[in-house]
Scaffold this active site. Structure first.
Site, short mmCIF file in Angstrom:
data_model
loop_
_atom_site.label_atom_id
_atom_site.label_comp_id
_atom_site.label_asym_id
_atom_site.label_seq_id
_atom_site.Cartn_x
_atom_site.Cartn_y
_atom_site.Cartn_z
N ASP A 179 0.79 -1.17 0.15
CA ASP A 179 0.08 -0.15 0.01
C ASP A 179 0.95 1.31 0.03
OD1 ASP A 179 1.00 -0.47 2.34
OD2 ASP A 179 -0.90 0.16 3.76
N GLU A 180 2.16 1.04 -0.61
CA GLU A 180 2.78 2.32 -0.49
C GLU A 180 3.15 2.80 -1.95
OE1 GLU A 180 6.62 0.74 0.82
OE2 GLU A 180 6.28 0.89 2.95
#
Length: 550
Positions: A335-336
């Protein structure tokens, strides 16, 4: 000598006759032969080709001389000598035999030469047919051109590969088939190859098929300008469109995130490094924004990974909509996400961009017929004198993101040098905390719970403390947040629960123990979100044998 012997035998020789001149002439010829300069040896085939036809008539000259001498003798004396007749007959028989042998030898040589010529001709014809078949049925197009690309020969495979009949391209330049850039590349390659004999040059360019579509071709150029059988530049051309498409697809897969279609970490790092290598300027500004979703794991755990993937795609679309057209948005993994901003007026512009990203993520995401809310923590790192490469700039942005996440969810923070010192201490403390879980450095302190009415102790609260070998007693406020951020809170919580239960069992078994005390254990919010917590509590109770109070 033969004439002298004959005349002596018949009694007609007398000193001073004409035949004595023969000896003088013979010795004169020997002297002339000794004084004549020698000639260089010649090849046998050349000797045969240059031999004089007069030499082949010498045997017949001997017969003619014999006939003349015998005829003169018969005319002079009126009768023929027996020796002369027999010698003449023998000479003629030998000549006939020699002629027969010569004819047979010539016939044998002629037959042998004819067979060799026929075999060599058949071999050459088969070789030519084999070469022609290979050229015509090859997947490569074979062409002979001059220095400006004008075609003098083209194999029939051109119609199968390029869609053009071979005759239609004779006298035309191959540059007519190429794009503008392809024509320039082809002429440059022809010029390079023509400078050195037998030089080979290879290029991959784009040509236009007869149907109008563009195709990638690989051209190998061989300089045979000095070969008398070719006198041109030989081009072997093959269609590599499928290979080029596959290479492009593999490159896309290697540098693009398959889920969101954004550049991946490798391409983002390469783009960032190229941006930094473009040359620093005093007024140049480059910044990296490191974005991490808050609450993404909860979405995956509750709604499933499929919904989580949809959320990541929607986040990617919102990021694209917020940034400028020239900015680079990439998914680094999980989720970066990261944003590369190149060229901006001042630092306030980047802060405003980070705030817009925060605002864009606050809106609800419609996923699986539900309204999902997540936040994003943004770390900002600017290019400065202390930043030398792309990896360091990205790492600084990552550190700032953790600072933003620690401050509050859905905010942003800007990197400064003090963050690095704090991170180093945090990493060292995390390493020591992991060691503390395995080396029994943790201890429990029990705080009594007293009834205000009776003043009696009704229970205790188990409080964990860390007995660090160098720092001393570390309070919970210094390591509990670290344990929650790193995920160590789960093994730490299980250890506290197990130790508290074992202590409660010990108290229950002491002689004269009063009413059972209630032992309270603090549970982290991350533990409460763990579906496996009830099973873990039941397992510890069963392991320690602690009885529940009545």
């Amino acid at each position: 000598d033969s004439g002298f012997s004959y005349l002596t035998a018949v009694g007609d020789y007398s000193s001073g006759s004409v035949i004595d001149v023969g000896w003088f002439v013979g010795f004169a010829l020997l002297l002339l032969a000794a004084a004549w300069p020698g000639e260089a040896p010649v090849d046998a085939t050349d000797a045969v080709a240059t031999s004089r036809p007069v030499t082949s008539l010498l045997p017949y000259a001997a017969v003619t001389v014999a006939l003349l001498t015998s005829g003169l003798e018969l005319w002079r004396t009126g009768q023929a000598d027996g020796v002369v007749a027999w010698v003449r007959s023998a000479l003629m028989a030998l000549l006939v035999a020699r002629q027969v042998l010569t004819l047979r030898e010539n016939h044998a040589l002629t037959s042998h030469l004819e067979r060799r010529v026929a075999a060599r001709t058949a071999q050459l014809r088969a070789s030519e047919q084999r070469f022609a078949a290979l050229v015509q049925h090859s997947s490569d197009v074979v062409a002979v051109v001059d220095r400006d690309g004008t075609v003098s020969y083209l194999s029939d495979s051109s119609e199968r590969v390029l869609g053009y009949a071979a005759d239609s391209l004779l006298g035309r330049s191959l540059c007519d088939l190429a794009t503008a850039d392809g024509a320039a590349e082809l002429l440059a390659a022809l010029e390079r190859a023509s400078r050195r004999p037998l030089h080979v040059d290879t290029l991959t360019t784009v040509w236009r098929h007869a149907s109008g579509r563009l195709c990638h071709v690989e051209v190998t150029i061989t300089n045979l300008l000095n070969d008398p059988g070719v006198r041109g530049l030989v081009l072997n051309t093959r269609d590599v469109t499928e290979r080029a498409a596959l290479e492009e697809q593999l490159t896309h897969q290697a540098f693009t995130d398959s889920l969101t279609g954004l550049p991946n970490r490798a391409l983002f790092a390469d783009h960032l490094q190229r941006t930094l290598d473009a040359g620093p300027a005093p007024e140049r500004r480059v910044a990296v924004l490191f974005c991490d979703l808050d609450g993404f794991k909860a979405v995956n755990d509750t709604l499933g990974h499929g919904v989580g993937d949809e959320l990541l795609c929607d986040v990617a679309q919102r990021l694209r909509a917020v940034v400028r057209g020239g900015d680079t948005v990439a998914r680094l993994g999980g989720d970066e996400f990261a944003v590369l901003v190149d060229g901006y007026p001042d630092a306030a512009f980047v802060d405003t961009l980070a705030a817009r990203i925060n605002d864009a993520m606050r809106g609800a995401f419609a996923l699986a017929d539900q309204q999902v809310h997540v936040a994003v923590s943004v770390g900002i790192a600017h290019l400065g004198e202390d930043t030398t490469d792309a990896e360091q700039l990205l790492r600084n942005a990552d550190l700032a993101m953790y600072q933003a996440k620690a401050a509050r969810a859905g905010g942003f923070a800007v990197y400064h040098a003090d963050l690095h010192v704090g991170v180093v201490e945090r990493v060292a403390l995390e390493r020591d905390l992991r060691r503390a879980l395995t080396e029994d450095q943790l201890v429990l302190h029990y705080q009594p719970i007293v009834s205000l009415r009776s003043g009696a102790i009704t229970g205790v609260e188990a409080l964990v403390r860390w007995q660090h070998p160098a720092r001393g007693l570390v309070p919970p406020a210094d390591f509990i947040p670290l344990a929650e951020a790193t995920g160590l809170i789960r093994p730490l919580g299980e250890w506290v629960l197990r130790e508290a239960c074992q202590q409660a069992v010990t108290w229950q078994r002491e002689p004269g123990a009063g009413p059972a005390l209630r032992v309270s254990v603090n549970v982290s919010a991350r533990q409460l979100g763990d579906f496996d917590l009830p099973r873990a509590v039941a397992s510890v109770l069963a392991e320690t044998g602690l009885q529940r109070p009545a």
